[in-house]
Design an enzyme around this catalytic site. Structure first.
Site, short mmCIF file in Angstrom:
data_model
loop_
_atom_site.label_atom_id
_atom_site.label_comp_id
_atom_site.label_asym_id
_atom_site.label_seq_id
_atom_site.Cartn_x
_atom_site.Cartn_y
_atom_site.Cartn_z
N SER A 16 0.85 -1.18 0.00
CA SER A 16 0.00 0.00 0.00
C SER A 16 0.89 1.24 0.00
O SER A 16 2.11 1.13 0.10
CB SER A 16 -0.88 0.00 1.25
OG SER A 16 -0.05 0.20 2.38
N LYS A 17 0.28 2.40 -0.10
CA LYS A 17 1.04 3.65 -0.12
C LYS A 17 1.94 3.76 1.10
O LYS A 17 3.08 4.19 1.02
CB LYS A 17 0.08 4.83 -0.17
CG LYS A 17 -0.32 5.17 -1.58
CD LYS A 17 -0.32 6.67 -1.81
CE LYS A 17 -0.39 6.92 -3.31
NZ LYS A 17 -1.59 7.58 -3.74
N ARG A 18 1.36 3.40 2.24
CA ARG A 18 2.10 3.48 3.51
C ARG A 18 3.38 2.63 3.43
O ARG A 18 4.39 2.92 4.04
CB ARG A 18 1.16 2.98 4.60
CG ARG A 18 1.71 2.85 5.99
CD ARG A 18 0.59 2.51 6.94
NE ARG A 18 -0.10 1.27 6.56
CZ ARG A 18 0.32 0.05 6.92
NH1 ARG A 18 1.38 -0.09 7.67
NH2 ARG A 18 -0.34 -1.03 6.55
#
Ligand code: GLU
Length: 464
Positions: free
Chosen positions: A239-241
């Site tokens: 994910s982006k995180r």
């Protein structure tokens, strides 16, 4: 040159995703290793989402990563006529048929199938119809086998088999005459002479379905290598995180392209226990059989660590060029001639601890910053009356020094003894006076590099 041809086929989404960048890198490494060609195809048939800027973003990302492609990039959209022509050839040779079923009929078929607990794959009544065509719109469907199995021999996944009853008569040409993605990919790969399709394993089932189109045309299948997707450090989908960003985000964080290539190559591919390697080594070593079967995990710590190693391994002049490229990409003030000279003369100690280019520039603050070097929050307490007095006496001594490293060391050690202070008690306030900070490269190296006039001027600033 060998006959190996690989390709990278991104859809222009507005940036080059880190996962796509890894796919591009593997295709590039394999082509370069084999002395073959690496082609670029922009899958731009979705005209609602198309923009020239989005295509440019892919080129930019590829250029930054240093992945050069051979020949002009191919626009998939520009080839729609050819795709349609192939669909008609499949019609002519009996591998495809015209299907006149309406959306309502298909929906009704699915509802009935579900109610009877049958598979909802649409079975068109037109598949074996010998009636002549009514004058209404039709789609072209592949006449997929219903019995037996389809097997893909994959270089990474091994041999993978599907029951043909699970593969439907996919649409090749829509009722408006436009080709579907499945058809376009096969026709393009065939026409481009692609010998090896290396891509994410989310396309594995597509390979089975696409192989039926190759068969219908009597074309040879390419060799497939479906690579596991990248996961986050916790094993969940990236994910982006976790770092699922565009490569431009990594450029902005100040990683070297060489470090990025090294890190991305290690995400899913290995050469023994080697973690750190150059791009040239990766090209020499790359092979499909060393691509792992389980998903690689993205790990920022490891990326940082490799990045630091690449900074240290990079030649100083080249590293300066990387700094200048970074400065330009971030719209920071251009380096002056003096900055350049200071970087080159000080690089060995500056690059000692830096993991990214911004860290490198932060360490170079002692010459990138401007006089007066006021103490920062952590350094303020070093500038009390006692240390000011001490620094004033030191400055007087330093005025008589000819400023070689040996002489500076001798004079400052001697001064500490006379003052009855440990060397650190002199060096730390001196560092703060010269740089405004408590952390910098070695004080002696820095003083030699800055020169006598500059150092005396900074000490005078600090005594005011
Ligand atoms: N355009 C596809 C994607 O971005 C790639 C298709 C392929 O490699 O065959 O996932």
């Amino acid at each position: 040159m060998s006959n190996v041809v690989t390709r990278f086929a991104p859809s222009p989404t507005g940036f080059l995703h880190i996962g796509s960048a890894r796919t591009a890198l593997f295709n590039w490494l394999f082509a370069r290793n084999q002395g073959g060609k690496f082609l670029l195809r922009i899958e731009d048939t979705d005209r609602k989402r198309y923009s020239p800027e989005a295509v440019e973003a892919i080129y930019d990302g590829m250029r930054w990563l240093g992945l050069d492609w051979d020949e002009e990039p191919i626009s998939q959209f520009s080839r729609v006529d050819r795709h349609a022509k192939v669909a008609h050839e499949l019609l002519t040779n009996g591998a495809a048929y015209k299907c006149y079923s309406t959306k309502e009929e298909i929906d009704a078929f699915r509802t009935a199938a579900r109610a009877a607990k049958r598979p909802p794959l649409f079975r068109s009544p037109w598949r074996d119809a010998d009636s002549t065509a009514p004058d209404v719109p039709y789609v072209v469907r592949l006449k997929a086998p219903r019995e037996g199995e389809t097997t893909i021999i994959d270089q990474v996944q091994g041999s993978v088999t599907w029951k043909n009853e699970t593969l439907d008569d996919m649409i090749l040409l829509r009722s408006d005459g436009t080709p579907t993605y499945m058809l376009a990919v096969v026709v393009d790969d065939h026409d481009m002479g692609v010998t090896h399709v290396i891509r994410g394993d989310d396309h594995l089932t597509n390979a089975a379905r696409q192989s039926l189109i190759y068969k219908g045309m009597g074309w040879d299948l390419p060799i497939y290598a479906h690579i596991p997707l990248i996961h986050g450090p916790d094993g969940a989908k990236l994910s982006k995180r976790h770092g699922a960003l565009g490569v431009d985000a990594y450029r902005d964080m100040g990683y070297l392209p060489a470090a990025m290539r090294n890190y991305l190559a290690r995400l899913g591919w290995s050469h023994g226990d080697d973690d750190f390697f150059t791009t040239q080594q990766a090209v020499e070593w790359f092979s499909l059989d060393k691509i792992g079967k389980s998903p690689a995990r993205f790990d920022f710590k490891k990326l940082e660590n490799l990045s630091g190693q690449h900074i240290r391994a990079t030649d100083n002049v080249e590293l300066l060029q990387e700094i200048e490229k970074f400065v330009a990409s971030q719209h920071l003030p251009e380096l002056t001639q003096r900055h350049r000279e200071m970087f080159i003369s000080g690089m060995d100690s500056i690059k000692e601890r830096a993991k990214t280019l911004p860290e490198l520039m932060d360490i170079a603050y002692y010459f990138l910053g401007e006089r007066p070097f006021k103490p920062d929050a952590k350094a303020g307490h070093f500038m009390n009356t006692v240390s000011r007095g001490m620094l004033n006496r030191l400055t007087s001594r330093l005025r008589t020094v000819t400023w070689s490293l040996e002489e500076l060391e001798a004079v400052i050690r001697d001064f500490a003894e006379v003052e009855d202070l440990k060397l650190g008690k002199v060096a730390q306030p001196l560092r703060v006076a010269l740089t405004g900070r408590t952390v910098s490269p070695s004080v002696f190296d820095m003083m030699v590099q800055l020169g006598k006039d500059e150092c005396i001027a900074r000490l005078e600033d600090a005594s005011r």
